[in-house]
Design a protein around this motif. Structure first.
Motif, mmCIF file in Angstrom:
data_model
loop_
_atom_site.group_PDB
_atom_site.id
_atom_site.type_symbol
_atom_site.label_atom_id
_atom_site.label_comp_id
_atom_site.label_asym_id
_atom_site.label_seq_id
_atom_site.Cartn_x
_atom_site.Cartn_y
_atom_site.Cartn_z
ATOM 1 N N GLU A 5 42.460 41.296 47.010
ATOM 2 C CA GLU A 5 41.456 42.313 46.575
ATOM 3 C C GLU A 5 40.212 42.109 46.995
ATOM 4 O OE1 GLU A 5 41.694 41.772 42.404
ATOM 5 O OE2 GLU A 5 43.889 42.421 42.078
ATOM 6 N N HIS A 6 39.634 40.879 47.314
ATOM 7 C CA HIS A 6 38.266 40.570 47.950
ATOM 8 C C HIS A 6 37.861 41.240 49.037
ATOM 9 C CE1 HIS A 6 40.183 37.251 49.972
ATOM 10 N NE2 HIS A 6 38.922 37.009 50.576
ATOM 11 N N ASP A 77 32.216 34.814 53.869
ATOM 12 C CA ASP A 77 33.164 35.183 52.946
ATOM 13 C C ASP A 77 33.240 33.755 52.079
ATOM 14 O OD1 ASP A 77 35.350 35.633 51.066
ATOM 15 O OD2 ASP A 77 36.462 36.709 52.572
#
Length: 251
Positions: A5-6, A77
C-alpha cells in the motif's frame, strides 16, 4: 505478491521491471557475488532511483528488495531505512542519473571477459559484429580505485560524454539505456563482444579487421528506425527465460 500500500503504482512497476533485469543478469552469469549494481530511475519530479539492497544475490532479487534512494544516496522510503546500499554503486550510478536524463537504467558488471578487455591497452577491438555496435560510440574511464569518492563523478560523466556504454579501465563494464530493455541489450552486446575478443586473442592467430567504412556502416545499422522494436522484442523474449521465477521476483 500484490503491491504494498505504501508504494505507488508507477514505482511498483519500476521495481518489477528492475527485479526481472537483475534475474536476467544472473541468468547470463554477469554477476559478482553481491557486488556490481543496476539502477532504475523512478518516473517523477523527485529524481529518485532504485538500487539493490546490498547483500542480496542477484538471482534472488525481488521487487521488494530494491531500495529507493535520492541523488545523494539517502534512503527515502521509511520502510527501507535499515537497508544498506553499495556506496560505490551510489557514486557511479548517481553521477550518470544526475547528468544524463536520457539514461534511466544503468548497469555495471565485473565479468571475467569485461575485466579482461578493460585491462587490455587497446580496449574493445572492432573484430565482431557485436563489437561494431559500439564502433565510435564507446567511452573509457581510467581506474582511480574503488569508486568511493564523490569527486570521481565529474570525471565519469566527462569520460562518458554522449555515449551509452563505457569500459571502466581495470574494472569492468558500464552501460545505460532509456529503460530496462535498452540497458539489457547494451550490456548483452558489450559482454558478448568482450567474450569474443578474449577468445579470438587466445587463439594466437592474426586477426582480421573490417575496413573503417564497414565498421562505421555497421554501427549506423544498429541505430536504424526499427531498432526500438527489436529491443522490445528481445526483452520480451529474454523474460521467457525466467518465466518460472516470475512469482518470486514480483514479490
Amino acid at each position: 505478491m500484490s503491491k504494498p500500500e505504501h508504494i505507488g503504482t508507477v514505482e511498483w512497476q519500476a521495481r518489477c521491471e528492475l527485479a526481472a533485469l537483475y534475474r536476467l543478469v544472473a541468468h547470463f552469469r554477469m554477476t559478482d557475488l553481491i557486488d556490481t549494481h543496476i539502477t532504475l530511475r523512478i518516473p517523477g519530479p523527485e529524481h529518485h532511483f532504485l538500487i539493490n539492497r546490498y547483500g542480496v544475490i542477484f538471482d534472488r532479487m525481488r521487487a521488494s528488495d530494491l531500495v529507493r534512494i535520492d541523488q545523494e544516496g539517502r534512503v527515502v522510503d521509511p520502510a527501507y531505512k535499515g537497508h544498506r546500499v553499495n556506496a560505490a554503486g551510489f557514486v557511479i550510478h548517481s553521477a550518470i542519473h544526475m547528468a544524463r536524463p536520457d539514461l534511466n537504467c544503468v548497469i555495471h558488471t565485473h565479468t571475467a571477459a569485461g575485466m579482461a578487455v578493460a585491462a587490455q591497452k587497446h580496449g574493445l577491438l572492432p573484430i565482431s559484429q557485436h563489437a561494431l555496435k559500439f564502433y565510435g560510440k564507446l567511452a573509457y574511464h581510467t581506474y582511480e580505485g574503488i569508486a568511493l569518492s564523490l569527486d570521481e563523478r565529474e570525471r565519469l560523466i566527462a569520460d562518458l560524454g554522449p555515449h551509452r556504454a563505457m569500459i571502466l579501465r581495470n574494472h569492468g563494464l558500464l552501460v545505460g539505456g532509456s529503460g530496462v530493455a535498452q540497458a539489457f541489450q547494451e550490456i548483452h552486446f558489450l559482454e558478448r563482444a568482450c567474450q569474443a575478443q578474449v577468445q579470438a586473442l587466445a587463439g594466437g592467430s592474426a586477426l582480421h579487421y573490417p575496413s573503417p567504412e564497414v565498421c562505421a556502416h555497421t554501427a549506423e545499422q544498429f541505430d536504424r528506425d526499427e531498432q526500438d522494436n527489436i529491443i522490445d522484442l528481445a526483452w520480451e523474449a529474454a523474460l521467457t527465460l525466467i518465466e518460472s521465477q516470475r512469482e518470486s521476483y514480483l514479490s
